[in-house]
Scaffold this motif. Sequence first.
Motif, PDB file in Angstrom:
ATOM      1  N   PHE A 134       0.834  -1.202   0.000  1.00  0.00           N
ATOM      2  CA  PHE A 134       0.000   0.000   0.000  1.00  0.00           C
ATOM      3  C   PHE A 134       0.870   1.254   0.000  1.00  0.00           C
ATOM      4  N   HIS A 135       0.445   2.264  -0.767  1.00  0.00           N
ATOM      5  CA  HIS A 135       1.071   3.576  -0.698  1.00  0.00           C
ATOM      6  C   HIS A 135      -0.028   4.631  -0.722  1.00  0.00           C
ATOM      7  N   PRO A 136       0.075   5.678   0.116  1.00  0.00           N
ATOM      8  CA  PRO A 136      -1.001   6.676   0.211  1.00  0.00           C
ATOM      9  C   PRO A 136      -1.311   7.408  -1.088  1.00  0.00           C
ATOM     10  N   PHE A 157      -1.016  -6.015   1.270  1.00  0.00           N
ATOM     11  CA  PHE A 157      -2.171  -5.117   1.242  1.00  0.00           C
ATOM     12  C   PHE A 157      -3.272  -5.664   0.347  1.00  0.00           C
ATOM     13  N   TRP A 191      -8.685  -3.648   0.754  1.00  0.00           N
ATOM     14  CA  TRP A 191      -8.563  -2.398   1.511  1.00  0.00           C
ATOM     15  C   TRP A 191      -9.649  -2.330   2.583  1.00  0.00           C
ATOM     16  N   THR A 244      -5.623  10.904   2.215  1.00  0.00           N
ATOM     17  CA  THR A 244      -5.252   9.930   1.184  1.00  0.00           C
ATOM     18  C   THR A 244      -5.909  10.287  -0.141  1.00  0.00           C
ATOM     19  N   ASP A 304      -5.256   4.961   7.638  1.00  0.00           N
ATOM     20  CA  ASP A 304      -4.436   4.592   6.480  1.00  0.00           C
ATOM     21  C   ASP A 304      -2.950   4.575   6.833  1.00  0.00           C
ATOM     22  N   ASN A 305      -2.532   5.475   7.726  1.00  0.00           N
ATOM     23  CA  ASN A 305      -1.128   5.497   8.131  1.00  0.00           C
ATOM     24  C   ASN A 305      -0.742   4.199   8.838  1.00  0.00           C
ATOM     25  N   TYR A 308      -0.395   1.597   6.198  1.00  0.00           N
ATOM     26  CA  TYR A 308       0.871   1.794   5.494  1.00  0.00           C
ATOM     27  C   TYR A 308       2.033   1.184   6.277  1.00  0.00           C
ATOM     28  N   HIS A 309       2.006   1.334   7.608  1.00  0.00           N
ATOM     29  CA  HIS A 309       3.079   0.763   8.428  1.00  0.00           C
ATOM     30  C   HIS A 309       2.990  -0.764   8.477  1.00  0.00           C
ATOM     31  N   GLY A 312       3.134  -1.428   3.857  1.00  0.00           N
ATOM     32  CA  GLY A 312       3.523  -0.352   2.960  1.00  0.00           C
ATOM     33  C   GLY A 312       4.981  -0.446   2.576  1.00  0.00           C
TER      34      GLY A 312
END
Length: 327
Positions: A134-136, A157, A191, A244, A304-305, A308-309, A312
């Motif tokens: 995943f990338h924002p 993801f 997602w 995002t 979302d952060n 991502y961690h 991501g």
Amino acid sequence: MKKPLVSVIIVTHNGKHWLKKSLPTIFSQNYKNLEIIVINNNSDDGTEIFLKKYPHIKTRKFYDNEGWGVGCNRGTQMAAGKYYFFSSEDTLLAPTCLEKLVGFLETHPKASAAMANIFYYPQNQKIKSRGYFFHPSSLIISANQIYENAQDAQPIFAVSDPFLVRARDFQKTPGFDERFFLYYEDTDLCWQWWLSGREVYLVPQARQFHKVGAIAKTLPSTFLFRESVKNTLTAVIKNGEITTIILALISRIILHTLGMFIFLYRKQYAYIHATISGYWWVFTNLPKTLTERKRIQSKRIYLDNKIYHLVGQPLHSTYIQKILRGQ
């Protein structure tokens, strides 16, 4: 102890040639508690007659090509399994594939879905997909190199189809977005699982083989490009946080604008039209998308952060090139 039933759901359009190759790999699975469901998307190549050779296979025929997601959704209405294995006619399975995937989900109750390593067919040695990070910016980044030497299951993801899904978790969603004819429907669903606190995994010990382009080559390339443009943006609006969405819109508009200049230089005017048409579709379908967004965001546990961690990876120039191609 009886093993849980797996419903293998195959969506096909003029895929008789490939069904002749893929069905035997399902029949020969080490895992035997299976039911097979084939959704025939208005094939005119003799698929319907061919499937009559297998009376134990459940079938349903559409009188139009409804797309992969719609076919999968209708397949679940005929399914009785604890797990759904969503597939296409051009995918072949190694004998232990389903055994490995079911074994993983049986022992990992937080996981909603799992995929096998996907190899190119007929080479059978080169990896096609190990899933995505995943990338924002709304890009999905290939996990192929990062998980190149992975032996144990790894969080990802989004899956690449085909993949195994826990039926109970699938039924808690509306299923695949039926406005997505092809592309990104699996990412959209994964997602939703991640933001609601569920998990998705790659199981490297499981293996399957995919013939690239066997389905896509039957459709106009500009149509597929438009699908990629509209589906990516729609999935972001449905699932992403506001920050995002803003980042994704900015990055997509910039990169698609650059892409249109490239298409103009190459005199590929149909792709310019496909890009604009994709954005127009997103705009005109916004009310429905926002309704879906309200439902999805009401179930959010992870920001979302946090996702991502968990799953991501940094953005590389390779993926900038992919977005210019609408991937």
